[in-house]
Design a protein around this motif. Structure first.
Motif, PDB file in Angstrom:
ATOM      1  N   UNK A   1       0.853  -1.169   0.000  1.00 43.90           N
ATOM      2  CA  UNK A   1       0.000   0.000   0.000  1.00 43.90           C
ATOM      3  C   UNK A   1       0.904   1.239   0.000  1.00 43.90           C
ATOM      4  N   UNK A   2       0.708   2.163  -0.954  1.00 44.57           N
ATOM      5  CA  UNK A   2       1.558   3.365  -1.021  1.00 44.57           C
ATOM      6  C   UNK A   2       1.268   4.308   0.149  1.00 44.57           C
ATOM      7  N   UNK A   3       2.284   5.077   0.560  1.00 47.10           N
ATOM      8  CA  UNK A   3       2.059   6.017   1.662  1.00 47.10           C
ATOM      9  C   UNK A   3       1.038   7.079   1.274  1.00 47.10           C
ATOM     10  N   UNK A   4       0.295   7.523   2.260  1.00 47.20           N
ATOM     11  CA  UNK A   4      -0.719   8.549   2.035  1.00 47.20           C
ATOM     12  C   UNK A   4      -0.018   9.887   1.889  1.00 47.20           C
ATOM     13  N   UNK A   5      -0.353  10.591   0.828  1.00 51.78           N
ATOM     14  CA  UNK A   5       0.240  11.901   0.587  1.00 51.78           C
ATOM     15  C   UNK A   5      -0.601  12.961   1.314  1.00 51.78           C
ATOM     16  N   UNK A   6       0.019  13.756   2.203  1.00 51.03           N
ATOM     17  CA  UNK A   6      -0.761  14.779   2.911  1.00 51.03           C
ATOM     18  C   UNK A   6      -1.247  15.857   1.946  1.00 51.03           C
ATOM     19  N   UNK A   7      -2.426  16.375   2.251  1.00 48.32           N
ATOM     20  CA  UNK A   7      -2.968  17.449   1.421  1.00 48.32           C
ATOM     21  C   UNK A   7      -2.364  18.780   1.849  1.00 48.32           C
ATOM     22  N   UNK A   8      -2.249  19.665   0.912  1.00 54.29           N
ATOM     23  CA  UNK A   8      -1.707  20.992   1.177  1.00 54.29           C
ATOM     24  C   UNK A   8      -2.837  21.877   1.693  1.00 54.29           C
ATOM     25  N   UNK A   9      -2.544  22.652   2.737  1.00 55.62           N
ATOM     26  CA  UNK A   9      -3.550  23.563   3.270  1.00 55.62           C
ATOM     27  C   UNK A   9      -3.814  24.690   2.290  1.00 55.62           C
ATOM     28  N   UNK A  10      -5.084  25.026   2.152  1.00 57.61           N
ATOM     29  CA  UNK A  10      -5.388  26.192   1.322  1.00 57.61           C
ATOM     30  C   UNK A  10      -5.118  27.447   2.161  1.00 57.61           C
ATOM     31  N   UNK A  11      -5.013  28.601   1.538  1.00 58.58           N
ATOM     32  CA  UNK A  11      -4.679  29.827   2.290  1.00 58.58           C
ATOM     33  C   UNK A  11      -5.645  30.152   3.425  1.00 58.58           C
ATOM     34  N   UNK A  12      -6.926  29.871   3.253  1.00 59.53           N
ATOM     35  CA  UNK A  12      -7.898  30.156   4.313  1.00 59.53           C
ATOM     36  C   UNK A  12      -7.675  29.254   5.525  1.00 59.53           C
ATOM     37  N   UNK A  13      -7.404  27.961   5.273  1.00 60.23           N
ATOM     38  CA  UNK A  13      -7.141  27.043   6.386  1.00 60.23           C
ATOM     39  C   UNK A  13      -5.866  27.427   7.109  1.00 60.23           C
ATOM     40  N   UNK A  14      -4.842  27.785   6.356  1.00 63.32           N
ATOM     41  CA  UNK A  14      -3.565  28.186   6.955  1.00 63.32           C
ATOM     42  C   UNK A  14      -3.740  29.439   7.802  1.00 63.32           C
ATOM     43  N   UNK A  15      -4.506  30.395   7.306  1.00 66.61           N
ATOM     44  CA  UNK A  15      -4.756  31.632   8.050  1.00 66.61           C
ATOM     45  C   UNK A  15      -5.525  31.352   9.340  1.00 66.61           C
ATOM     46  N   UNK A  16      -6.501  30.464   9.255  1.00 65.87           N
ATOM     47  CA  UNK A  16      -7.294  30.098  10.434  1.00 65.87           C
ATOM     48  C   UNK A  16      -6.405  29.455  11.498  1.00 65.87           C
ATOM     49  N   UNK A  17      -5.520  28.559  11.087  1.00 67.23           N
ATOM     50  CA  UNK A  17      -4.618  27.913  12.031  1.00 67.23           C
ATOM     51  C   UNK A  17      -3.634  28.912  12.633  1.00 67.23           C
ATOM     52  N   UNK A  18      -3.178  29.858  11.850  1.00 66.54           N
ATOM     53  CA  UNK A  18      -2.295  30.918  12.363  1.00 66.54           C
ATOM     54  C   UNK A  18      -3.013  31.732  13.431  1.00 66.54           C
ATOM     55  N   UNK A  19      -4.261  32.054  13.190  1.00 73.84           N
ATOM     56  CA  UNK A  19      -5.052  32.842  14.145  1.00 73.84           C
ATOM     57  C   UNK A  19      -5.252  32.069  15.453  1.00 73.84           C
ATOM     58  N   UNK A  20      -5.561  30.788  15.344  1.00 70.65           N
ATOM     59  CA  UNK A  20      -5.739  29.957  16.534  1.00 70.65           C
ATOM     60  C   UNK A  20      -4.434  29.891  17.327  1.00 70.65           C
ATOM     61  N   UNK A  21      -3.318  29.683  16.639  1.00 70.07           N
ATOM     62  CA  UNK A  21      -2.017  29.624  17.310  1.00 70.07           C
ATOM     63  C   UNK A  21      -1.709  30.952  18.002  1.00 70.07           C
ATOM     64  N   UNK A  22      -2.018  32.061  17.350  1.00 67.54           N
ATOM     65  CA  UNK A  22      -1.785  33.390  17.931  1.00 67.54           C
ATOM     66  C   UNK A  22      -2.586  33.556  19.224  1.00 67.54           C
ATOM     67  N   UNK A  23      -3.850  33.173  19.192  1.00 70.37           N
ATOM     68  CA  UNK A  23      -4.709  33.288  20.376  1.00 70.37           C
ATOM     69  C   UNK A  23      -4.179  32.401  21.498  1.00 70.37           C
ATOM     70  N   UNK A  24      -3.828  31.160  21.177  1.00 75.37           N
ATOM     71  CA  UNK A  24      -3.322  30.251  22.201  1.00 75.37           C
ATOM     72  C   UNK A  24      -2.041  30.766  22.829  1.00 75.37           C
ATOM     73  N   UNK A  25      -1.125  31.293  22.021  1.00 72.03           N
ATOM     74  CA  UNK A  25       0.122  31.848  22.555  1.00 72.03           C
ATOM     75  C   UNK A  25      -0.163  33.039  23.464  1.00 72.03           C
TER      76      UNK A  25
END
Length: 106
Positions: A1-25
Motif C-alpha cells: 500500500x503506497x504512503x498517504x500523501x498529505x494534502x496541502x492547506x489552502x490559504x484560508x485554512x492556513x490563516x485560520x490555524x495561524x489565528x488559533x495559534x496566535x490566540x493560544x500563545x
C-alpha cells in the motif's frame, strides 16, 4: 500500500490555524486564562475587580491586561476613573471552551 500523501492547506485554512495559534500563545498563562474566564462571566470588569477576583497583585494583572489588549484579545474603555476591560475576540472563548471539553488524559 503506497504512503498517504498529505494534502496541502489552502490559504484560508492556513490563516485560520495561524489565528488559533496566535490566540493560544497570547492566553497561554494561568492568570490570562483566569482573566478570560472572568470576562466570559462578566462582560465588563475593572482592573480592581479582576485583581480581587483572582487574588493577584494589581501590577501583575495590569501587565497581563495590557498585553492582551495590545494583541487584540481585549478591549478597554475608560469609565470615569476606572478602565473597563472586555473580551474583544469571541474566538478566544470558543477555543478555550473546546480545550476544556476535550477528553485529554492529563
Amino acid at each position: 500500500m503506497p504512503p498517504v500523501k498529505p494534502t496541502v492547506l489552502n490559504p484560508q485554512e492556513a490563516e485560520k490555524l495561524e489565528r488559533i495559534a496566535f490566540i493560544l500563545k497570547t492566553v497561554a498563562h494561568p492568570l490570562r486564562l483566569g482573566i478570560v474566564h472572568l470576562l466570559e462571566q462578566h462582560p465588563r470588569l475593572s482592573v480592581s475587580s479582576i485583581t480581587e477576583a483572582l487574588e493577584s497583585e494589581q501590577s501583575l494583572v495590569s501587565h497581563h491586561l495590557q498585553t492582551m489588549k495590545l494583541k487584540g484579545i481585549l478591549s478597554a474603555k475608560r469609565d470615569g476613573r476606572s478602565v473597563m476591560y472586555s473580551l474583544k475576540e469571541r474566538d478566544v472563548s470558543l477555543i478555550i471552551e473546546c480545550l476544556e471539553n476535550c477528553q485529554c488524559n492529563m
